[in-house]
Design a protein around this motif. Sequence first.
Motif, PDB file in Angstrom:
ATOM      1  N   UNK A 229     -62.031  21.512   3.578  1.00 38.16           N
ATOM      2  CA  UNK A 229     -61.583  22.488   4.570  1.00 38.16           C
ATOM      3  C   UNK A 229     -60.744  21.747   5.602  1.00 38.16           C
ATOM      4  N   UNK A 230     -59.513  22.214   5.814  1.00 39.84           N
ATOM      5  CA  UNK A 230     -58.659  21.600   6.835  1.00 39.84           C
ATOM      6  C   UNK A 230     -58.162  22.676   7.797  1.00 39.84           C
ATOM      7  N   UNK A 231     -57.820  22.241   8.981  1.00 37.99           N
ATOM      8  CA  UNK A 231     -57.372  23.146  10.042  1.00 37.99           C
ATOM      9  C   UNK A 231     -56.439  22.390  10.972  1.00 37.99           C
ATOM     10  N   UNK A 232     -55.619  23.117  11.689  1.00 42.68           N
ATOM     11  CA  UNK A 232     -54.723  22.546  12.706  1.00 42.68           C
ATOM     12  C   UNK A 232     -54.436  23.635  13.738  1.00 42.68           C
ATOM     13  N   UNK A 233     -54.382  23.221  14.995  1.00 40.62           N
ATOM     14  CA  UNK A 233     -54.058  24.155  16.066  1.00 40.62           C
ATOM     15  C   UNK A 233     -53.559  23.391  17.281  1.00 40.62           C
ATOM     16  N   UNK A 234     -52.967  24.126  18.229  1.00 44.10           N
ATOM     17  CA  UNK A 234     -52.432  23.542  19.463  1.00 44.10           C
ATOM     18  C   UNK A 234     -53.079  24.216  20.658  1.00 44.10           C
ATOM     19  N   UNK A 235     -53.232  23.449  21.724  1.00 50.16           N
ATOM     20  CA  UNK A 235     -53.681  23.993  23.005  1.00 50.16           C
ATOM     21  C   UNK A 235     -52.684  23.565  24.073  1.00 50.16           C
ATOM     22  N   UNK A 236     -52.294  24.492  24.925  1.00 52.50           N
ATOM     23  CA  UNK A 236     -51.380  24.204  26.039  1.00 52.50           C
ATOM     24  C   UNK A 236     -52.152  24.264  27.346  1.00 52.50           C
ATOM     25  N   UNK A 237     -51.933  23.249  28.167  1.00 51.90           N
ATOM     26  CA  UNK A 237     -52.548  23.214  29.492  1.00 51.90           C
ATOM     27  C   UNK A 237     -51.411  23.223  30.516  1.00 51.90           C
ATOM     28  N   UNK A 238     -51.323  24.276  31.339  1.00 52.94           N
ATOM     29  CA  UNK A 238     -50.259  24.308  32.340  1.00 52.94           C
ATOM     30  C   UNK A 238     -50.494  23.262  33.418  1.00 52.94           C
ATOM     31  N   UNK A 239     -49.472  22.477  33.717  1.00 50.40           N
ATOM     32  CA  UNK A 239     -49.586  21.443  34.743  1.00 50.40           C
ATOM     33  C   UNK A 239     -49.026  21.950  36.067  1.00 50.40           C
ATOM     34  N   UNK A 240     -47.724  22.160  36.132  1.00 51.06           N
ATOM     35  CA  UNK A 240     -47.075  22.713  37.316  1.00 51.06           C
ATOM     36  C   UNK A 240     -45.733  23.264  36.894  1.00 51.06           C
ATOM     37  N   UNK A 241     -45.337  24.375  37.495  1.00 49.04           N
ATOM     38  CA  UNK A 241     -44.040  24.978  37.175  1.00 49.04           C
ATOM     39  C   UNK A 241     -43.881  25.168  35.675  1.00 49.04           C
ATOM     40  N   UNK A 242     -42.784  24.672  35.117  1.00 55.07           N
ATOM     41  CA  UNK A 242     -42.559  24.841  33.677  1.00 55.07           C
ATOM     42  C   UNK A 242     -43.176  23.726  32.822  1.00 55.07           C
ATOM     43  N   UNK A 243     -43.943  22.827  33.413  1.00 54.65           N
ATOM     44  CA  UNK A 243     -44.496  21.683  32.679  1.00 54.65           C
ATOM     45  C   UNK A 243     -45.859  22.030  32.078  1.00 54.65           C
ATOM     46  N   UNK A 244     -46.022  21.697  30.807  1.00 55.70           N
ATOM     47  CA  UNK A 244     -47.272  21.919  30.081  1.00 55.70           C
ATOM     48  C   UNK A 244     -47.684  20.639  29.381  1.00 55.70           C
ATOM     49  N   UNK A 245     -48.968  20.463  29.223  1.00 62.35           N
ATOM     50  CA  UNK A 245     -49.508  19.405  28.389  1.00 62.35           C
ATOM     51  C   UNK A 245     -49.919  20.068  27.085  1.00 62.35           C
ATOM     52  N   UNK A 246     -49.295  19.660  25.964  1.00 63.33           N
ATOM     53  CA  UNK A 246     -49.590  20.257  24.666  1.00 63.33           C
ATOM     54  C   UNK A 246     -50.468  19.296  23.877  1.00 63.33           C
ATOM     55  N   UNK A 247     -51.618  19.777  23.465  1.00 61.81           N
ATOM     56  CA  UNK A 247     -52.548  18.989  22.667  1.00 61.81           C
ATOM     57  C   UNK A 247     -52.557  19.562  21.257  1.00 61.81           C
ATOM     58  N   UNK A 248     -52.309  18.728  20.271  1.00 60.61           N
ATOM     59  CA  UNK A 248     -52.307  19.158  18.874  1.00 60.61           C
ATOM     60  C   UNK A 248     -53.543  18.577  18.198  1.00 60.61           C
ATOM     61  N   UNK A 249     -54.354  19.460  17.677  1.00 64.71           N
ATOM     62  CA  UNK A 249     -55.568  19.053  16.990  1.00 64.71           C
ATOM     63  C   UNK A 249     -55.452  19.408  15.517  1.00 64.71           C
ATOM     64  N   UNK A 250     -55.932  18.518  14.665  1.00 60.43           N
ATOM     65  CA  UNK A 250     -56.041  18.836  13.242  1.00 60.43           C
ATOM     66  C   UNK A 250     -57.202  18.051  12.678  1.00 60.43           C
ATOM     67  N   UNK A 251     -57.790  18.596  11.650  1.00 58.08           N
ATOM     68  CA  UNK A 251     -58.928  17.941  11.052  1.00 58.08           C
ATOM     69  C   UNK A 251     -59.120  18.380   9.622  1.00 58.08           C
ATOM     70  N   UNK A 252     -59.953  17.619   8.931  1.00 61.39           N
ATOM     71  CA  UNK A 252     -60.223  17.890   7.522  1.00 61.39           C
ATOM     72  C   UNK A 252     -61.625  17.379   7.210  1.00 61.39           C
ATOM     73  N   UNK A 253     -62.353  18.136   6.417  1.00 61.54           N
ATOM     74  CA  UNK A 253     -63.680  17.669   6.016  1.00 61.54           C
ATOM     75  C   UNK A 253     -63.550  16.608   4.954  1.00 61.54           C
ATOM     76  N   UNK A 254     -64.562  15.788   4.827  1.00 59.77           N
ATOM     77  CA  UNK A 254     -64.539  14.714   3.826  1.00 59.77           C
ATOM     78  C   UNK A 254     -65.378  15.074   2.636  1.00 59.77           C
TER      79      UNK A 254
END
Length: 122
Positions: free
Chosen positions: A97-122
């Motif tokens: 089973x594998x998955x991938x997704x993104x999370x955005x964290x607003x910092x200020x004004x138009x600036x965002x911190x984008x976190x990309x997560x992905x994983x897979x079972x072994x």
Amino acid sequence: MRANRSIRSRAAHQRGISFIGLVFVAVVLGCLGVVVAQVIPTLIEYQAIDKAANKAKEGTTVPEVRAIFDRAQAIDDFKSVSGKDLDIKKVGDKVVVSYAYEREIPLFGPAYLVLKYKGETR
């Protein structure tokens, strides 16, 4: 005259941080603290998703894997990934089973911190 020289020489050897420097360091640490406080819940959510995916790999069919994942999602209460977002394949006799997704964290004004997560079972 002698007293003046000793005062100057002591002033030249003083070390430390000024008040403005202290305020600057405090502001920088405060901003970093706010960002870290917003990132930690996404890491906890990633761990919950990974745990649910590892639990879901025990299923034998694709609908069963998705159902197991959706039950774990309801228990752990995360919303970034659902059963339909999973990529399920069979490698040998094991379900991966594998998955991938993104999370955005607003910092200020138009600036965002984008976190990309992905994983897979072994």
